[in-house]
Design an enzyme around this catalytic site. Structure first.
Site, PDB file in Angstrom:
ATOM      1  N   CYS A   2     -10.947 -55.960 -12.205  1.00 38.74           N
ATOM      2  CA  CYS A   2     -10.456 -57.086 -12.987  1.00 38.74           C
ATOM      3  C   CYS A   2      -8.945 -57.239 -12.833  1.00 38.74           C
ATOM      4  CB  CYS A   2     -10.749 -56.881 -14.479  1.00 38.74           C
ATOM      5  SG  CYS A   2     -12.394 -56.271 -14.858  1.00 38.74           S
ATOM      6  N   GLY A  75     -10.449 -51.799 -12.875  1.00 39.30           N
ATOM      7  CA  GLY A  75     -10.723 -50.688 -11.963  1.00 39.30           C
ATOM      8  C   GLY A  75     -12.162 -50.223 -12.044  1.00 39.30           C
ATOM      9  N   SER A 359     -11.578 -48.118   2.267  1.00 40.70           N
ATOM     10  CA  SER A 359     -10.409 -47.987   3.144  1.00 40.70           C
ATOM     11  C   SER A 359     -10.029 -46.516   3.334  1.00 40.70           C
ATOM     12  CB  SER A 359      -9.231 -48.751   2.520  1.00 40.70           C
ATOM     13  OG  SER A 359      -8.009 -48.401   3.119  1.00 40.70           O
TER      14      SER A 359
END
Length: 585
Positions: A2, A75, A359
């Site tokens: 968010c 998160g 990532s």
């Protein structure tokens, strides 16, 4: 995932202002909005939600039954199901936001030590009359705040500008830092009095006294793990990566992997391919033009794609498309930045297919960081003092504006040796016994936080894409730093732990490829598509108008670059991006 924002002690049109804040972070979470008002205290809080976990149960705010605790959260808490089983076995908790509420009710802020994930959290405790702003251990998720007679916070600095743009003044100290680092540093932003919540810190705002306190809640845990040889170290590391991946890939929507030609992303993709029951999705970024081949990693990445049979897409970085969006990127960032713009492009393309990407960010800092530490040791002959640190570590990086340059070209006073001395002190304060550990952990606290995580969050969330970084699972980081240093890093073998693991998982091309990081062809851009813009922003007239940098910079640097001198490309780019930001902000 968010965006969160709020304003306290604001006596104007509270509803209109909080709506403005909400709209300013809408791109971070277009799926759902949430608001909370306390008119007695002139408080308004808001969020925008990107639904990833608990699709139907993660709405915010979460409010306690007695109405005294209100939580907004940006998160993911990856171990929320485990916390549910341990602390609330009789309750079926369906979202990580709800676990935060339950944990705070049970433990207060001591709950933070139990959380595994990436997060920035706002907790309004009505009984204590305090608002707590919390940031995760390594600063993966951002949080900014500004205090005058009011108190305002947001996931993005642009929100604060929306409300208080007339009050914000550029910080000359941060301009000086930016010219040395290519980004702002630590808690400071480009604006005076706008600050970041530090990684592993919470900020407590007292509604009555209007005082702000900053408290560290996370201190790096030193471990000593008994391992006898590289084989044991690699097995231990592999198991830790598997554990982290299992946690950090928890999602109620499909995920994908960012795949470059490097060991970091290659190991993550390959290990997850082994433990996943489904065919994994991968994306790689590169150039098709022949003149840009030396910046390309697609050929290497494709060897792994064939080996793991992933559902893969190569993304061709179209220079015209990217450069036409520079103004948009600068607005998104909110601050001047001198680094990796291509991330914006790959995140834009991935977001068309996925909401979550994995990532390899953090792998360099954990496992070797281009052997920079050994170059420092070689140059300084093993000595460690301020002068040698400044010469062989600080300005041996991409940090290009040293004090001599600033004295000649800055039109304002600056603190000499401020950044090298500050970084030097940070190394001494870390207290890890091995020097290489101190230096590499410094990179986690500075460059990783200031630059790589900052750019990843801003450019991914601009496209409503969540990017996760499993190498920054705090247990993984603490365990890797607990391995004997001769196994974690080697003077003769680049990233020995990942290379050892990679022999099990990766094609030989990956192991032989000289990793150099994904570079961008700045010289080609500035002499080509951007030449007119460079001349406009860095010409003597505009330099004099902005007043920060002496106009002789143009003849001393820019003109020489146009004639083929590449020796100061990064410095010129940093100055260019500063003035582009000044035009657009």
């Amino acid at each position: 995932m968010c965006g969160i924002a709020g304003i306290v002690n604001y006596k104007k049109d509270l509803k209109k202002t909080i709506n403005k804040l909400n709209l300013s972070i809408k791109h971070r979470g277009p799926d759902e909005n949430g608001f909370y008002f306390d008119k007695d205290e002139n408080i308004a809080l808001t969020m925008t939600r990107l639904s990833i976990i608990g699709l139907n149960d993660g709405s915010q705010p979460k409010i306690s039954k007695d109405k005294n605790i209100i939580i907004f959260f940006n998160g993911e808490i990856y171990n929320y199901k485990e916390l549910n089983k341990i602390y609330f076995p009789k309750i079926n908790i369906k979202s990580d936001t709800e676990i935060l509420l339950r944990m705070y009710e049970k433990f207060g802020l001591n709950m933070l030590n139990n959380l595994n994930g990436m997060f920035s959290i706002c907790i309004y405790d009505k009984k204590k009359k305090k608002i707590f702003l919390v940031r995760d251990r390594f600063g993966i998720k951002p949080l900014y705040y500004y205090k005058n007679k009011n108190f305002i916070f947001s996931s993005e600095i642009n929100s604060i500008k929306k409300v208080f743009s007339n009050e914000l003044e550029i910080s000359k100290e941060s301009v000086s830092d930016y010219l040395s680092l290519g980004c702002t540093n630590g808690k400071n932003t480009i604006y005076k009095n706008v600050h970041k919540v530090d990684p592993g810190e919470y900020v407590a705002y007292d509604i009555k006294s209007k005082n702000v306190k900053c408290i560290k809640w996370y201190v790096f845990k030193k471990k000593r793990i008994l391992i006898k040889n590289l084989n044991e170290a690699a097995e231990f590391t592999e198991e830790n990566i598997k554990r982290s991946l299992k946690l950090w890939t928890v999602s109620d929507v499909p995920i994908c992997f960012l795949l470059s030609g490097g060991l970091d992303s290659g190991v993550l993709s390959s290990v997850y391919n082994k433990i996943s029951k489904e065919r994994i999705n991968t994306f790689s970024l590169g150039f098709k033009q022949k003149k840009l081949e030396k910046w390309n990693e697609l050929e290497i990445a494709n060897t792994l794609v064939k080996k793991i049979n992933s559902n893969h897409k190569n993304i061709d970085l179209k220079i015209d498309d990217l450069l036409s969006k520079i103004s948009e990127m600068i607005k998104i960032l909110g601050e001047p930045y001198g680094g990796g713009l291509p991330n914006w492009y790959i995140f834009k393309e991935i977001a068309k297919k996925s909401k979550v990407a994995i990532s390899g960010t953090g792998g360099d800092e954990l496992f070797g960081n281009y052997d920079r530490y050994f170059r420092f040791i070689a140059g300084s002959k093993g000595k460690f003092d301020k002068k040698l640190f400044k010469l062989f570590y600080f300005f041996n990086k991409n940090y290009v504006a040293d004090d001599a340059w600033k004295k000649k070209y800055l039109n304002f006073d600056f603190n000499k040796n401020k950044l090298p001395n500050k970084f030097f002190s940070m190394v001494n304060q870390m207290g890890l016994k091995n020097f290489k550990k101190n230096i590499s952990f410094l990179d986690i606290k500075t460059q990783l936080n200031n630059e790589f995580l900052y750019i990843t969050d801003k450019f991914s969330m601009a496209h409503s894409l969540e990017v996760r970084t499993p190498y920054l699972d705090h247990q993984l980081v603490e365990n890797i730093y607990g391995i004997p240093e001769e196994f974690r890093m080697s003077e003769t073998s680049y990233k020995p732990l990942l290379r050892k693991i990679g022999k099990k998982y990766l094609p030989k091309e990956y192991l032989n490829f000289p990793k150099h990081g994904f570079s961008i062809p700045l010289s080609i851009w500035m002499r080509g598509k951007l030449k007119k813009t460079v001349i406009s922003y860095l010409g003597k007239r505009n330099l004099n108008k902005e007043g920060l940098i002496n106009h002789t910079f143009y003849s001393d640097y820019v003109e020489k670059m146009f004639y083929g001198d590449n020796s100061n490309i990064q410095l010129i780019w940093n100055v260019f991006m500063l003035h582009a930001w000044l035009k657009i902000k």
